[in-house]
Design a protein around this motif. Structure first.
Motif, PDB file in Angstrom:
ATOM      1  N   TRP A  72     -52.978 -22.162-107.062  1.00  0.00           N
ATOM      2  CA  TRP A  72     -52.987 -21.142-108.258  1.00  0.00           C
ATOM      3  C   TRP A  72     -54.118 -21.588-109.107  1.00  0.00           C
ATOM      4  N   SER A  73     -55.231 -20.949-109.046  1.00  0.00           N
ATOM      5  CA  SER A  73     -56.178 -21.454-110.094  1.00  0.00           C
ATOM      6  C   SER A  73     -57.025 -20.161-110.642  1.00  0.00           C
ATOM      7  N   THR A  74     -56.184 -19.511-111.692  1.00  0.00           N
ATOM      8  CA  THR A  74     -56.840 -18.229-112.353  1.00  0.00           C
ATOM      9  C   THR A  74     -56.998 -18.532-113.704  1.00  0.00           C
ATOM     10  N   GLY A  75     -57.755 -17.393-114.407  1.00  0.00           N
ATOM     11  CA  GLY A  75     -58.174 -17.272-115.547  1.00  0.00           C
ATOM     12  C   GLY A  75     -56.747 -17.274-116.745  1.00  0.00           C
ATOM     13  N   GLU A  76     -56.263 -16.245-116.586  1.00  0.00           N
ATOM     14  CA  GLU A  76     -55.195 -15.851-117.748  1.00  0.00           C
ATOM     15  C   GLU A  76     -54.102 -15.165-116.933  1.00  0.00           C
ATOM     16  N   ILE A  77     -52.794 -15.573-117.389  1.00  0.00           N
ATOM     17  CA  ILE A  77     -51.532 -14.729-117.002  1.00  0.00           C
ATOM     18  C   ILE A  77     -51.184 -14.384-118.413  1.00  0.00           C
ATOM     19  N   THR A  78     -50.803 -13.057-118.571  1.00  0.00           N
ATOM     20  CA  THR A  78     -50.059 -12.480-119.814  1.00  0.00           C
ATOM     21  C   THR A  78     -49.036 -11.674-119.308  1.00  0.00           C
ATOM     22  N   PHE A  79     -47.940 -12.014-119.965  1.00  0.00           N
ATOM     23  CA  PHE A  79     -46.670 -11.135-119.986  1.00  0.00           C
ATOM     24  C   PHE A  79     -46.775  -9.932-120.972  1.00  0.00           C
ATOM     25  N   VAL A  80     -46.712  -8.779-120.653  1.00  0.00           N
ATOM     26  CA  VAL A  80     -46.990  -7.633-121.396  1.00  0.00           C
ATOM     27  C   VAL A  80     -45.718  -7.199-121.891  1.00  0.00           C
ATOM     28  N   ASP A  81     -44.684  -7.570-121.809  1.00  0.00           N
ATOM     29  CA  ASP A  81     -43.362  -7.047-122.173  1.00  0.00           C
ATOM     30  C   ASP A  81     -42.660  -8.118-122.901  1.00  0.00           C
ATOM     31  N   THR A  82     -41.242  -7.785-123.225  1.00  0.00           N
ATOM     32  CA  THR A  82     -40.486  -8.798-124.147  1.00  0.00           C
ATOM     33  C   THR A  82     -39.377  -9.079-123.329  1.00  0.00           C
ATOM     34  N   LEU A  83     -39.385  -8.906-121.992  1.00  0.00           N
ATOM     35  CA  LEU A  83     -38.237  -9.293-121.070  1.00  0.00           C
ATOM     36  C   LEU A  83     -38.369 -10.605-120.630  1.00  0.00           C
ATOM     37  N   THR A  84     -37.471 -10.941-119.875  1.00  0.00           N
ATOM     38  CA  THR A  84     -37.216 -12.558-119.234  1.00  0.00           C
ATOM     39  C   THR A  84     -37.919 -12.656-117.804  1.00  0.00           C
ATOM     40  N   HIS A  85     -38.687 -13.743-117.649  1.00  0.00           N
ATOM     41  CA  HIS A  85     -39.415 -13.782-116.565  1.00  0.00           C
ATOM     42  C   HIS A  85     -39.147 -15.261-116.089  1.00  0.00           C
ATOM     43  N   PRO A  86     -38.607 -15.383-114.680  1.00  0.00           N
ATOM     44  CA  PRO A  86     -38.483 -16.792-114.021  1.00  0.00           C
ATOM     45  C   PRO A  86     -39.702 -17.339-113.689  1.00  0.00           C
ATOM     46  N   LEU A  87     -39.733 -18.735-113.871  1.00  0.00           N
ATOM     47  CA  LEU A  87     -40.855 -19.354-113.302  1.00  0.00           C
ATOM     48  C   LEU A  87     -40.547 -20.440-112.451  1.00  0.00           C
ATOM     49  N   ILE A  88     -41.463 -20.651-111.292  1.00  0.00           N
ATOM     50  CA  ILE A  88     -41.065 -21.837-110.351  1.00  0.00           C
ATOM     51  C   ILE A  88     -42.554 -22.286-109.999  1.00  0.00           C
ATOM     52  N   THR A 137     -54.914 -19.783-119.581  1.00  0.00           N
ATOM     53  CA  THR A 137     -53.997 -19.507-120.436  1.00  0.00           C
ATOM     54  C   THR A 137     -52.946 -18.709-119.736  1.00  0.00           C
ATOM     55  N   ILE A 138     -51.451 -19.188-120.390  1.00  0.00           N
ATOM     56  CA  ILE A 138     -50.414 -18.284-119.778  1.00  0.00           C
ATOM     57  C   ILE A 138     -49.848 -17.672-121.281  1.00  0.00           C
ATOM     58  N   ASN A 139     -49.939 -16.426-121.389  1.00  0.00           N
ATOM     59  CA  ASN A 139     -49.502 -15.934-122.771  1.00  0.00           C
ATOM     60  C   ASN A 139     -48.276 -15.120-122.440  1.00  0.00           C
ATOM     61  N   ALA A 140     -47.170 -15.432-122.882  1.00  0.00           N
ATOM     62  CA  ALA A 140     -45.845 -14.866-123.061  1.00  0.00           C
ATOM     63  C   ALA A 140     -45.249 -14.723-124.644  1.00  0.00           C
ATOM     64  N   GLU A 141     -46.241 -14.345-125.391  1.00  0.00           N
ATOM     65  CA  GLU A 141     -46.052 -14.193-126.641  1.00  0.00           C
ATOM     66  C   GLU A 141     -44.851 -13.528-126.974  1.00  0.00           C
ATOM     67  N   ASN A 142     -44.632 -12.589-126.318  1.00  0.00           N
ATOM     68  CA  ASN A 142     -43.392 -11.563-126.807  1.00  0.00           C
ATOM     69  C   ASN A 142     -42.307 -11.690-125.613  1.00  0.00           C
ATOM     70  N   ALA A 143     -42.378 -12.428-124.600  1.00  0.00           N
ATOM     71  CA  ALA A 143     -41.464 -12.693-123.511  1.00  0.00           C
ATOM     72  C   ALA A 143     -40.719 -13.969-123.778  1.00  0.00           C
ATOM     73  N   THR A 144     -39.857 -14.093-122.642  1.00  0.00           N
ATOM     74  CA  THR A 144     -39.007 -15.366-122.440  1.00  0.00           C
ATOM     75  C   THR A 144     -39.451 -15.813-120.980  1.00  0.00           C
ATOM     76  N   LEU A 145     -39.668 -17.343-120.841  1.00  0.00           N
ATOM     77  CA  LEU A 145     -40.023 -17.736-119.586  1.00  0.00           C
ATOM     78  C   LEU A 145     -38.729 -18.595-119.348  1.00  0.00           C
ATOM     79  N   VAL A 146     -38.177 -18.420-118.080  1.00  0.00           N
ATOM     80  CA  VAL A 146     -37.037 -19.062-117.824  1.00  0.00           C
ATOM     81  C   VAL A 146     -37.300 -19.892-116.619  1.00  0.00           C
ATOM     82  N   SER A 147     -37.064 -21.383-116.625  1.00  0.00           N
ATOM     83  CA  SER A 147     -37.231 -22.188-115.287  1.00  0.00           C
ATOM     84  C   SER A 147     -36.358 -21.636-114.211  1.00  0.00           C
ATOM     85  N   ALA A 148     -36.973 -21.623-112.975  1.00  0.00           N
ATOM     86  CA  ALA A 148     -36.013 -21.401-111.713  1.00  0.00           C
ATOM     87  C   ALA A 148     -36.163 -22.535-110.868  1.00  0.00           C
ATOM     88  N   GLY A 149     -36.516 -23.356-111.445  1.00  0.00           N
ATOM     89  CA  GLY A 149     -36.847 -24.821-110.616  1.00  0.00           C
ATOM     90  C   GLY A 149     -37.953 -25.628-111.370  1.00  0.00           C
TER      91      GLY A 149
END
Length: 172
Positions: free
Chosen positions: A79-95, A105-117
């Protein structure tokens, strides 16, 4: 609303919309032209799972809408990209299963990031409203390598031994 299977490498047009994307072992997704001057925008409403190659520093990925989708970089994922932006206020699992996210950049200014591993992030600026580790009650590790994390609320669940590791000039 249908599942679509595309064989062969996929070349993105300037703006692409998808409900969800699952890139398999031999799959590759990248902009038509990789350069400094041509931004490409990938809008994904639900989840983006990468077990192949997701490439392009001029690729901006927007995740979310009214669905709290997950962002997984699986065992074979690159995974090699420019930007990831979460455009909502919801919860998003990451692994990332030991593979690195390498976005500018990873922008989750209004969202919650949750570890899934385990999550490994390299050379990235992460901005998040909230990060929760240990949600799966595993020994999860959030590793930052040469990265900056700006977060308003960092929660490490007491019932777990998950942790944050800062490597090579990473900043919290």
């Amino acid at each position: 609303g249908d599942d679509v299977i595309i064989k062969g490498p996929v070349t993105l047009e300037a703006i692409t919309f998808a409900n969800s994307i699952d890139i398999r072992n031999t799959g590759k997704l990248e902009p038509a032209i990789i350069s400094n001057s041509n931004p490409y925008q990938l809008n994904v409403a639900d989840y983006l799972w990468n077990n192949g190659i997701l490439n392009g520093f001029n690729l901006k990925i927007f995740i979310g809408g009214n669905i709290g989708g997950s962002v997984y970089n699986l065992a074979n994922g690159s995974w090699s990209t420019g930007e990831i932006t979460f455009v909502d206020t919801l919860t998003h699992p990451l692994i990332s299963e030991g593979k690195v996210f390498s976005s500018f950049t990873i922008n989750a200014e209004n969202a919650t990031l949750v570890s899934a591993g385990n999550i490994t992030i390299d050379s990235t600026i992460i901005i998040a409203k909230k990060i929760i580790l240990g949600n799966n009650l595993q020994n999860e590790k959030f590793t930052l390598n040469n990265s900056t994390l700006r977060v308003n609320n960092f929660i490490n669940l007491i019932s777990d031994t998950s942790g944050l590791e800062l490597l090579n000039n990473s900043i919290l």
